[in-house]
Write a protein that holds these residues in place. Structure first.
Motif, PDB file in Angstrom:
ATOM      1  N   LEU A  26      70.432 -69.843  50.343  1.00  0.00           N
ATOM      2  CA  LEU A  26      69.687 -70.563  49.312  1.00  0.00           C
ATOM      3  C   LEU A  26      69.629 -72.039  49.687  1.00  0.00           C
ATOM      4  N   VAL A  27      68.418 -72.583  49.790  1.00  0.00           N
ATOM      5  CA  VAL A  27      68.238 -74.005  50.071  1.00  0.00           C
ATOM      6  C   VAL A  27      67.448 -74.638  48.938  1.00  0.00           C
ATOM      7  N   GLY A  28      67.507 -75.938  48.867  1.00  0.00           N
ATOM      8  CA  GLY A  28      66.790 -76.655  47.809  1.00  0.00           C
ATOM      9  C   GLY A  28      67.519 -77.934  47.463  1.00  0.00           C
ATOM     10  N   THR A  29      66.795 -78.888  46.899  1.00  0.00           N
ATOM     11  CA  THR A  29      67.402 -80.163  46.544  1.00  0.00           C
ATOM     12  C   THR A  29      68.381 -79.971  45.390  1.00  0.00           C
ATOM     13  N   ASN A  30      69.135 -81.002  45.082  1.00  0.00           N
ATOM     14  CA  ASN A  30      70.091 -80.936  43.979  1.00  0.00           C
ATOM     15  C   ASN A  30      69.379 -80.661  42.655  1.00  0.00           C
ATOM     16  N   ALA A  31      70.077 -79.985  41.751  1.00  0.00           N
ATOM     17  CA  ALA A  31      69.587 -79.710  40.395  1.00  0.00           C
ATOM     18  C   ALA A  31      68.369 -78.798  40.375  1.00  0.00           C
ATOM     19  N   THR A  32      68.242 -77.924  41.380  1.00  0.00           N
ATOM     20  CA  THR A  32      67.137 -76.962  41.365  1.00  0.00           C
ATOM     21  C   THR A  32      67.595 -75.551  41.024  1.00  0.00           C
ATOM     22  N   GLY A  33      68.900 -75.354  40.801  1.00  0.00           N
ATOM     23  CA  GLY A  33      69.342 -74.071  40.275  1.00  0.00           C
ATOM     24  C   GLY A  33      70.126 -73.173  41.206  1.00  0.00           C
ATOM     25  N   LYS A  34      70.507 -73.662  42.384  1.00  0.00           N
ATOM     26  CA  LYS A  34      71.271 -72.802  43.315  1.00  0.00           C
ATOM     27  C   LYS A  34      72.582 -72.341  42.681  1.00  0.00           C
ATOM     28  N   SER A  35      73.298 -73.272  42.055  1.00  0.00           N
ATOM     29  CA  SER A  35      74.564 -72.917  41.407  1.00  0.00           C
ATOM     30  C   SER A  35      74.343 -72.021  40.189  1.00  0.00           C
ATOM     31  N   ASN A  36      73.198 -72.164  39.541  1.00  0.00           N
ATOM     32  CA  ASN A  36      72.910 -71.336  38.366  1.00  0.00           C
ATOM     33  C   ASN A  36      72.739 -69.870  38.738  1.00  0.00           C
ATOM     34  N   ILE A  37      72.280 -69.618  39.959  1.00  0.00           N
ATOM     35  CA  ILE A  37      72.197 -68.230  40.432  1.00  0.00           C
ATOM     36  C   ILE A  37      73.607 -67.650  40.526  1.00  0.00           C
ATOM     37  N   GLY A  38      74.537 -68.470  41.011  1.00  0.00           N
ATOM     38  CA  GLY A  38      75.940 -68.042  41.029  1.00  0.00           C
ATOM     39  C   GLY A  38      76.464 -67.767  39.629  1.00  0.00           C
ATOM     40  N   ASP A  39      76.061 -68.592  38.653  1.00  0.00           N
ATOM     41  CA  ASP A  39      76.490 -68.377  37.266  1.00  0.00           C
ATOM     42  C   ASP A  39      75.960 -67.053  36.712  1.00  0.00           C
ATOM     43  N   ALA A  40      74.716 -66.715  37.068  1.00  0.00           N
ATOM     44  CA  ALA A  40      74.145 -65.438  36.600  1.00  0.00           C
ATOM     45  C   ALA A  40      74.923 -64.259  37.180  1.00  0.00           C
ATOM     46  N   LEU A  41      75.295 -64.366  38.448  1.00  0.00           N
ATOM     47  CA  LEU A  41      76.094 -63.312  39.067  1.00  0.00           C
ATOM     48  C   LEU A  41      77.480 -63.238  38.425  1.00  0.00           C
ATOM     49  N   ARG A  42      78.042 -64.395  38.063  1.00  0.00           N
ATOM     50  CA  ARG A  42      79.345 -64.403  37.398  1.00  0.00           C
ATOM     51  C   ARG A  42      79.252 -63.742  36.027  1.00  0.00           C
ATOM     52  N   PHE A  43      78.153 -63.949  35.323  1.00  0.00           N
ATOM     53  CA  PHE A  43      77.961 -63.302  34.022  1.00  0.00           C
ATOM     54  C   PHE A  43      78.013 -61.783  34.199  1.00  0.00           C
ATOM     55  N   LEU A  44      77.310 -61.279  35.208  1.00  0.00           N
ATOM     56  CA  LEU A  44      77.312 -59.842  35.469  1.00  0.00           C
ATOM     57  C   LEU A  44      78.710 -59.364  35.862  1.00  0.00           C
ATOM     58  N   HIS A  45      79.408 -60.191  36.628  1.00  0.00           N
ATOM     59  CA  HIS A  45      80.775 -59.832  37.022  1.00  0.00           C
ATOM     60  C   HIS A  45      81.689 -59.755  35.794  1.00  0.00           C
ATOM     61  N   GLY A  46      81.500 -60.661  34.835  1.00  0.00           N
ATOM     62  CA  GLY A  46      82.277 -60.637  33.604  1.00  0.00           C
ATOM     63  C   GLY A  46      82.058 -59.351  32.824  1.00  0.00           C
ATOM     64  N   ILE A  47      80.826 -58.840  32.853  1.00  0.00           N
ATOM     65  CA  ILE A  47      80.541 -57.558  32.199  1.00  0.00           C
ATOM     66  C   ILE A  47      81.379 -56.458  32.831  1.00  0.00           C
ATOM     67  N   SER A  48      81.444 -56.451  34.160  1.00  0.00           N
ATOM     68  CA  SER A  48      82.170 -55.387  34.860  1.00  0.00           C
ATOM     69  C   SER A  48      83.671 -55.434  34.578  1.00  0.00           C
ATOM     70  N   ARG A  49      84.166 -56.594  34.154  1.00  0.00           N
ATOM     71  CA  ARG A  49      85.599 -56.724  33.861  1.00  0.00           C
ATOM     72  C   ARG A  49      85.928 -56.308  32.421  1.00  0.00           C
ATOM     73  N   GLY A  50      84.919 -55.901  31.682  1.00  0.00           N
ATOM     74  CA  GLY A  50      85.159 -55.372  30.342  1.00  0.00           C
ATOM     75  C   GLY A  50      85.277 -56.428  29.265  1.00  0.00           C
ATOM     76  N   TYR A  51      84.870 -57.661  29.548  1.00  0.00           N
ATOM     77  CA  TYR A  51      84.983 -58.719  28.545  1.00  0.00           C
ATOM     78  C   TYR A  51      83.868 -58.614  27.511  1.00  0.00           C
ATOM     79  N   ASN A  52      84.129 -59.139  26.298  1.00  0.00           N
ATOM     80  CA  ASN A  52      83.044 -59.222  25.336  1.00  0.00           C
ATOM     81  C   ASN A  52      82.212 -60.466  25.634  1.00  0.00           C
ATOM     82  N   LEU A  53      81.096 -60.618  24.933  1.00  0.00           N
ATOM     83  CA  LEU A  53      80.153 -61.693  25.253  1.00  0.00           C
ATOM     84  C   LEU A  53      80.762 -63.073  25.044  1.00  0.00           C
ATOM     85  N   ALA A  54      81.565 -63.235  24.004  1.00  0.00           N
ATOM     86  CA  ALA A  54      82.193 -64.528  23.741  1.00  0.00           C
ATOM     87  C   ALA A  54      83.131 -64.909  24.885  1.00  0.00           C
ATOM     88  N   GLU A  55      83.843 -63.924  25.426  1.00  0.00           N
ATOM     89  CA  GLU A  55      84.768 -64.188  26.529  1.00  0.00           C
ATOM     90  C   GLU A  55      84.023 -64.494  27.820  1.00  0.00           C
TER      91      GLU A  55
END
Length: 441
Positions: A26-55
């Motif tokens: 992933l390339v792109g200037t700062n503040a274009t969302g590269k880290s946000n893609i990682g956050d979306a993957l982390r959200f999915l990973h949190g689902i797999s760990r059995g956490y509720n949405l608040a957690e």
């Protein structure tokens, strides 16, 4: 493996889609969302760990008062695009043919059951003190089997489960729920619903199987944010999983070195990636029983890992992740690393790229990295270039977008062959051509 991720109203993405390969850049200037893609993957990973949405969105504290999960950057107040009431994430998972080696070392097909699963979740994060709530969740198999859960209107406190097979509705079930947790991963709830209703057993079995397949793949996401101090710490023998910050580095390498062939590979790459002439790895035990890696050079000098440079530690951690074949690990692992080139000397960068490209071909590893380094882009193989994407924002537009490099324009591939992606990146051509394309439209 992950094949595609789609983001809707998530952080700075109004609507965007990223195609993933074995090694994705992933390339792109700062503040274009590269880290946000990682956050979306982390959200999915949190689902797999059995956490509720608040957690998942906030924090998860384990027994004993330790922090088990740090939540998503920015929390729920900042997770939707321009304060939209909901966001959605969709991921496509591909399960290829599996191979194994016969006694002669030849690859043979173990199973030909290759298929895709598409999982989608839409969430109301519940800003301003409200609880987060599931809006809709669905699972598709080859577009012939669909499991969909949606929140009924008017705050009825009930959800609607719909099961389709071959585009035909097989069952619609209404059931009460608090809707504060992804439901497809709640196997007890799903099994109870199935047991209380007359549902074809084969459909029930298929749904249970595919849910577990999704959870298994998402649970093997890992987000490496390597810290030198964490990598220098001694670790307990048998701790064979590398922590997100590089914890357990010594014990992970000790486990790898139990296999002499893997140990030889680790040493070869260590000598190539660093200026030291490392000939052996030694693992010493301290007074508490923990072990510490010691690097032994050809002249007999011993360098404990606590004295190694930050760059050497980073190389060792990446080598450990790429070579770890412990029984504690799954057949599939996906690593997300930000700024792959951080702390690495430019003259060694080509070796690191070669190492990653080699290992993803030899194993079921999947690597996703972000970078600002033109030097790194100059070293990518043609295959990796095909899985390189640009994150960008158009002038005076609030939302970020994602575009595969080779899809930017019909001339992109030719220009890359003539001038290299690095030169286009340095000149700002990638972002400029997107602006010009917008003006033409």
């Amino acid at each position: 493996m992950l094949k595609k991720i789609r983001l809707e109203r998530f952080k700075n993405f109004k609507e965007a889609e990223l195609t993933l390969g074995n090694f994705t850049i992933l390339v792109g200037t700062n503040a274009t969302g590269k880290s946000n893609i990682g956050d979306a993957l982390r959200f999915l990973h949190g689902i797999s760990r059995g956490y509720n949405l608040a957690e998942i969105l906030g924090e998860k504290w384990g027994q004993g008062g330790f922090l088990e999960w740090e939540g998503i950057r920015g929390g729920k107040q900042n997770i939707t695009f321009q304060n939209f009431p909901t966001f959605a994430i969709e991921v496509t998972l591909y399960f290829p043919e599996e191979f194994e080696c016969d006694e002669a070392g030849n690859l043979i097909v173990k199973t030909q059951d290759k298929y895709e699963l598409i999982y989608r979740i839409e969430v109301n994060p519940g800003i301003n003190g409200k609880l987060p709530k599931l809006v809709e969740e669905s699972l598709y198999y080859q577009k012939s089997l669909k499991l969909k859960i949606e929140n009924l209107p008017n705050n009825s406190g009930k959800m609607l489960l719909q099961i389709y097979e071959d585009s035909e509705t097989k069952k619609i079930i209404e059931f009460p729920t608090k809707a504060d947790k992804p439901l497809l991963i709640d196997s007890d709830l799903i099994n109870n619903i199935f047991s209380e209703n007359e549902i074809n057993k084969s459909i029930s079995h298929d749904i249970d199987f595919y849910i577990n397949e999704v959870l298994d793949e998402l649970s093997h996401l890992q987000f490496l944010d390597l810290f030198p101090d964490a990598m220098r710490r001694p670790s307990n023998p048998g701790q064979n999983i590398l922590g997100d910050r590089g914890e357990n580095l010594s014990s992970v390498l000790q486990g790898i070195c139990q296999d002499q062939n893997l140990k030889i590979g680790v040493l070869e790459w260590l000598k190539a990636l660093t200026p030291m002439d490392a000939t052996d790895l030694e693992f010493v035990t301290d007074i508490t029983g923990k072990i510490l890696l010691v690097l032994i050079e050809a002249n007999g000098q011993k360098i404990p890992i606590i004295s190694a440079s930050d760059g050497t530690l980073r190389f060792l951690a990446i080598i450990a992740a790429l070579f770890n074949e412990s029984d504690d690990l799954p057949n599939f692992s996906c690593y997300f690393l930000e700024e792959l080139d951080n702390g690495l000397h430019p003259t060694r960068l080509h070796l690191l790229i070669e190492l990653i490209e080699t290992r993803v071909k030899q194993t079921n590893l999947q690597i996703i990295v972000t970078t600002h380094s033109s030097q790194l882009l100059r070293l990518l193989s043609y295959e990796t270039l095909q899985n390189t994407s640009l994150t960008y924002r158009l002038e005076n537009q609030p939302d970020a977008k994602i575009k595969r490099i080779f899809d930017i324009s019909p001339e992109t591939e030719t220009l890359i062959k003539e001038q290299s992606l690095a030169r286009l990146h340095e000149s700002g051509w990638l972002e400029n051509i997107m602006e010009f394309s917008q003006e033409d439209e």
